[in-house]
Design a protein around this motif. Structure first.
Motif, PDB file in Angstrom:
ATOM      1  N   PHE A 158       0.756  -1.230  -0.085  1.00  0.00           N
ATOM      2  CA  PHE A 158       0.121   0.022  -0.048  1.00  0.00           C
ATOM      3  C   PHE A 158       0.823   1.370  -0.003  1.00  0.00           C
ATOM      4  CE2 PHE A 158      -3.649  -2.679   1.885  1.00  0.00           C
ATOM      5  CZ  PHE A 158      -4.481  -2.190   0.687  1.00  0.00           C
ATOM      6  N   PRO A 159       0.316   2.459  -0.508  1.00  0.00           N
ATOM      7  CA  PRO A 159      -0.922   2.655  -1.108  1.00  0.00           C
ATOM      8  C   PRO A 159      -0.996   2.170  -2.519  1.00  0.00           C
ATOM      9  CG  PRO A 159       0.343   4.623  -1.309  1.00  0.00           C
ATOM     10  CD  PRO A 159       1.363   3.840  -0.600  1.00  0.00           C
ATOM     11  N   LEU A 202      -2.376  -2.510  -7.371  1.00  0.00           N
ATOM     12  CA  LEU A 202      -2.160  -2.905  -6.000  1.00  0.00           C
ATOM     13  C   LEU A 202      -1.315  -3.851  -6.003  1.00  0.00           C
ATOM     14  CD1 LEU A 202      -2.627  -2.561  -3.109  1.00  0.00           C
ATOM     15  CD2 LEU A 202      -4.199  -4.394  -3.365  1.00  0.00           C
TER      16      LEU A 202
END
Length: 208
Positions: free
Chosen positions: A92-93, A100
């Motif tokens: 993350f982010p 992702l």
């Protein structure tokens, strides 16, 4: 040329990762030296833009003890008699391109009898089935390692990028598994399941 590669070789030994953030001027004879050396000697983890500049993160192929301390999952999850999923790290982010990045860490047990692919799937937490809304399926290290011969390797890192830009904010399940690329048959866990629930992912509302 030699000075650049010497610096990179030293940094490779000292750091857990190297970021290349650059937009070399057109015509510079050493413009691609760093990028080419990193691509040939290290594993590409992330590729994005930072303030308009191309940015790529590379890590050594050998996984360090320092890195292993950062994985979210520390239990060894056995897939049949061929491999253990040692850990998972969610980066993350979400990347500026809407992906992702998920790192998985595998420890081969023995060579498989068929060519296995890894799948990393994202499923809504309240879904009644495991149908993915985002996924990345690939051979280990994008084909650099084959399950037909992976017993000769130590624990290794694999990189997956899930496209999540179009997904609504909410809670999702991260499922990981192995399957025969030819037949589609999945390798099962000791409890009979054909995927491992690795993490709960909360996707926030995109920034405007």
């Amino acid at each position: 040329f030699e000075e650049i590669t010497q610096v990179l070789e030293t940094d490779q030994q000292q750091y857990t990762s190297i970021w290349l953030v650059a937009n070399p001027p057109v015509g510079w004879r050493n413009a691609n030296v760093s990028a080419d050396w990193l691509a040939a000697n290290m594993q590409l983890i992330r590729s994005s833009l930072l303030a308009g500049l191309p940015a790529r993160q590379f890590m050594p192929w050998t996984v360090s003890a320092t890195e292993l301390g950062k994985v979210e999952t520390t239990e060894k999850v056995r897939f049949g008699d061929v491999a253990c999923l040692w850990g998972v790290r969610v980066m993350f982010p979400v990347e500026p391109d809407g992906s992702l990045v998920v790192l998985t860490y595998w420890q081969p047990i023995r060579n498989a009898e068929s060519d296995l692919k890894v799948f990393v799937h994202l499923v809504p937490a309240d879904a009644q089935t495991n149908a993915p809304v985002a996924q990345d399926d690939q051979y280990p290290q994008d084909g650099r390692i084959s399950s037909l011969r992976w017993a000769e390797h130590d624990l290794f890192r694999d990189v997956y990028a899930l496209p999540v830009a179009s997904l609504p904010p909410g809670t999702y399940r991260l499922l990981i598994g192995l399957y025969d690329a030819g037949s589609g048959r999945r390798v099962t866990l000791p409890d009979g399941h054909d995927s491992y629930y690795a993490a709960t992912i909360d996707l926030p509302q995109p920034q405007s």
